[in-house]
Design a protein around this motif. Sequence first.
Motif, mmCIF file in Angstrom:
data_model
loop_
_atom_site.group_PDB
_atom_site.id
_atom_site.type_symbol
_atom_site.label_atom_id
_atom_site.label_comp_id
_atom_site.label_asym_id
_atom_site.label_seq_id
_atom_site.Cartn_x
_atom_site.Cartn_y
_atom_site.Cartn_z
ATOM 1 N N ALA A 60 9.595 5.495 2.045
ATOM 2 C CA ALA A 60 8.161 5.798 1.842
ATOM 3 C C ALA A 60 7.367 6.050 3.152
ATOM 4 O O ALA A 60 6.712 6.942 3.601
ATOM 5 N N GLU A 61 7.707 4.890 3.875
ATOM 6 C CA GLU A 61 7.289 4.820 5.437
ATOM 7 C C GLU A 61 7.628 6.115 6.066
ATOM 8 O O GLU A 61 6.953 6.617 6.780
ATOM 9 N N ARG A 62 8.872 6.558 6.273
ATOM 10 C CA ARG A 62 9.372 7.561 6.910
ATOM 11 C C ARG A 62 8.850 8.896 6.155
ATOM 12 O O ARG A 62 8.283 9.742 7.204
ATOM 13 N N LEU A 122 13.666 8.132 -2.828
ATOM 14 C CA LEU A 122 12.433 7.950 -3.723
ATOM 15 C C LEU A 122 12.526 8.575 -4.957
ATOM 16 O O LEU A 122 12.014 7.839 -5.821
ATOM 17 N N GLN A 123 13.295 9.384 -5.121
ATOM 18 C CA GLN A 123 13.557 10.199 -6.394
ATOM 19 C C GLN A 123 14.215 9.145 -7.252
ATOM 20 O O GLN A 123 13.967 9.189 -8.429
ATOM 21 N N ASN A 124 15.140 8.636 -6.702
ATOM 22 C CA ASN A 124 16.099 7.668 -7.530
ATOM 23 C C ASN A 124 15.272 6.467 -7.783
ATOM 24 O O ASN A 124 15.448 5.719 -9.022
ATOM 25 N N PHE A 125 14.397 5.961 -6.794
ATOM 26 C CA PHE A 125 13.438 4.942 -7.178
ATOM 27 C C PHE A 125 12.532 5.111 -8.340
ATOM 28 O O PHE A 125 12.255 4.301 -9.359
ATOM 29 N N LYS A 169 0.826 -1.161 -0.008
ATOM 30 C CA LYS A 169 -0.165 -0.171 -0.068
ATOM 31 C C LYS A 169 0.878 1.327 -0.136
ATOM 32 O O LYS A 169 0.441 2.389 -0.475
ATOM 33 N N LEU A 170 2.027 1.242 0.593
ATOM 34 C CA LEU A 170 3.064 2.409 0.714
ATOM 35 C C LEU A 170 3.375 2.527 -0.689
ATOM 36 O O LEU A 170 3.402 3.773 -1.228
ATOM 37 N N VAL A 171 3.854 1.485 -1.521
ATOM 38 C CA VAL A 171 4.463 1.866 -2.600
ATOM 39 C C VAL A 171 3.398 2.218 -3.671
ATOM 40 O O VAL A 171 3.196 3.095 -4.605
ATOM 41 N N MET A 208 15.048 16.102 9.551
ATOM 42 C CA MET A 208 15.621 16.301 8.435
ATOM 43 C C MET A 208 16.042 15.307 7.397
ATOM 44 O O MET A 208 16.035 15.487 6.238
ATOM 45 N N ALA A 209 16.289 13.931 7.993
ATOM 46 C CA ALA A 209 16.556 13.004 7.185
ATOM 47 C C ALA A 209 15.390 12.758 6.351
ATOM 48 O O ALA A 209 15.389 12.084 5.241
ATOM 49 N N ARG A 210 14.327 12.855 6.938
ATOM 50 C CA ARG A 210 12.921 12.521 6.133
ATOM 51 C C ARG A 210 12.724 13.496 4.937
ATOM 52 O O ARG A 210 12.348 12.884 3.991
ATOM 53 N N VAL A 211 13.244 14.623 5.019
ATOM 54 C CA VAL A 211 12.881 15.858 3.943
ATOM 55 C C VAL A 211 14.011 15.750 2.875
ATOM 56 O O VAL A 211 13.825 15.985 1.741
ATOM 57 N N THR A 212 15.184 15.058 3.351
ATOM 58 C CA THR A 212 16.225 15.055 2.427
ATOM 59 C C THR A 212 16.613 13.915 2.080
ATOM 60 O O THR A 212 16.113 13.439 0.901
ATOM 61 N N SER A 213 17.467 12.873 2.687
ATOM 62 C CA SER A 213 17.833 11.672 2.465
ATOM 63 C C SER A 213 16.540 10.567 1.726
ATOM 64 O O SER A 213 16.717 9.980 0.865
ATOM 65 N N ASP A 214 15.802 10.598 2.671
ATOM 66 C CA ASP A 214 14.313 9.936 2.233
ATOM 67 C C ASP A 214 13.876 10.117 0.881
ATOM 68 O O ASP A 214 13.673 9.066 0.033
ATOM 69 N N ILE A 215 13.598 11.363 0.801
ATOM 70 C CA ILE A 215 13.076 11.627 -0.547
ATOM 71 C C ILE A 215 13.914 11.693 -1.687
ATOM 72 O O ILE A 215 13.524 11.082 -2.811
#
Length: 766
Positions: free
Chosen positions: A493-495, A310-313, A186-188, A300-307
């Motif tokens: 995506a969960e984060r 997701l962009q690379n994915f 569901k996340l994806v 900050m990690a959610r707004v930067t590295s996690d996104i």
Amino acid sequence: MSGEITSKRASEVQHAQGDSDGLPGDVRPWLEGLLRPDERVEASLCADLLADGRYGERWAFLTNNRLLVVAPMDGSGPKVELDLPTAQITGCRVRDFVSSGALDVTTSERGLEAIRFTRAFRAEAATMCFALEQVARENTASNNGEAVPVRQAPPRFDNSAGRCPKCGRALPRWSETCLNCLQKGKLVVRLFSYIYPYRWLAALGLTCTLALTGLRLVPTYLTKYLIDDVIGANDLNRLFIVIVSLIAVAVGTAAIGSIRTYVMQWVGNRLMYDLRTQVFDHLQVLTLSYYNRHQTGHIMARVTSDIVRLQNFIAEGLQDIIVNVVTMVLICGLLFWLDPRLALIAMGPIPAIVIGAYWFGRRVHRVYHKIWRRMSLISAVLADTIPGIRVVKSFAQERRESRRFEARSADLFHQELRATRLSSLFFPSMGFLTSFGSMLVLGLGGYLVLTQPDGPLTLGSLVAFLGYLMQFYQPVTTLGEINHRLQHAATSAERVFEVLDATPEVPEAPGAIRLPSIKGDVEFRDVRFGYEPGRYALDGISFRVQPGEMIGLVGPSGAGKSTLVHLICRFYDVDSGQILIDGHDIRDLSLRSLREQIGVVLQEPFLFHGTITANIAYAKPNASPEEVVAAARAANAHDFIMALSDGYDTVIGERGQTLSGGERQRVSIARAILRNPRILILDEATASVDTETEVQIQRAIERLVENRTTFAIAHRLSTLRKAHRLIVLEQGKLVEIGPHDELIRSGGLYSRLCHMQSELSKIRAW
């Protein structure tokens, strides 16, 4: 025993209001035997400590007639340990010990301990205490011949923090999402929903992907045609056609590949732009309590590295998944078309590869959760250390911080090594399985070509089969990597969605009232508020402030002064009672219209990196230069600003560290003056400055408070002499209110505080 009671009763016990329907089924039968015909349960408490301190279940019931404390059932039935008529109750409080607490009840003749409990039941005990205090107020009013106050609903404390509301399992310390209940599919799917606005571009990219996949299969088939029909027939014309076809395929592959890459990168970057903006916008509406619970580095990690993940994915990983899946399907059909016998042999390793990929995906997902936590901890160290570098250097703690960062980095290194070990075991194993399948096909295929030269399997067909087989095994061997990418994207995506799903604890009411201008009439009506369940920072606060009145807030540290002004700004919502502005409950007002008319000057003013003009104009972005200069003059800041190298265009460092404390405070006051608020809050505005600077700031404040409702907090009581009234707080309660001279004559807490400060001033002067 205590843990058993906690897990069992915490999920069953509810506070019964008006009847006993909220009680567990095994309690109601014997309770009904204790109640009188006209009695009803108004509140209940399940505790887990017996009178002698041992763990065990005890119950307290507040009925409309009495307070009952009942010991656990035994063979002779429940034992009533306390039977106190409610008419005798004059007060109640919760006492906190190291690992337990007690509910104390007072009467006109004595005080007694009603029941004990561990800290796990403190929230329930606080609710029972709230109900008993209302009974005490009713008794006091009735005895004095006053109107009986209307009962209020007790605050509902959430005692399930840290547990999943679905399964009850403890939530991880790093997350507000239950991993057991998380549905990654569901996340994806939710992530893909962000592609919908750009569905036509995404469809173009998908079409290019399918076309590109088909073109990449053509050269292998042309190889079969070249061996069987061109070289075998010595046909130069067909050779020319094959070469031209290969060139055309190469040109088409390059052109379509370029278009696909651009389109998918655009979609991925645009999607992440939307998601990043949405996350930041949502962070702006979350309340202060959210930031109190989460470290800056984690956010900050959610707004930067996690996104970024997701962009690379979206931009790359999604393309690879589609290409590999389509390639596997097409090649599988071609293999069975070329030779079903060899195709069946080629499919032999597939079950082992699929099982291995499933095992690898589950293991690597857990590892990457740990890697993410370690990375966010590193971000948290940076977020703590860099802004506090002056403190670090002042106490010569550089090596300590370096060791702390090194320890976090080493922990991350070890977790990444775990992922590397899994990958180094999985991928070579998959490579061996595919090589083994290829060797079987080559052996059987070569045997069939040599022994059956006129059979259906030709040399060209065998070469094409082996070529397609290599192309087939390549996406199969990367199946684990595909799963890994999906798991990695699901984790990120969960984060991100965890932030988006966080609900503000101070919601804006539907149809909230927007007040274009307020007068500044502020009233507190029996306000109670606590940052923690059952622990009140403000308890029963009631007062009214007239428009334009200056109120000084006085009291020891921790008395609730800052909490009171936070509630006026509605950074938090009250647990009970009301705060009214111009007769409107602030919960009915729109947050924007409320806060637009409140100015705040903090003890430690926060300035942004940028020019002084930009910092003053932060309160009014469209302010003209003349308005900025006028605000600076009113704040006694114009002279020192003009003495700077670039005047108002001087760029100050992060948090305004290039300015002195007094200069930062005057810039902050200028910002508040430019805002022109109807309600002004001064939180220790002169606490950290020298005497000369304090005089300048006081003059600026005198101009600032004119014709405004002002709440001023100050430990230097001399700064509040011009306040119309003083509100004195102690342990969250309002103990005194009145003008300075009247409070001095009363000899209460304020008088004692003034006397102590006077004596301290004499000691300093001496």
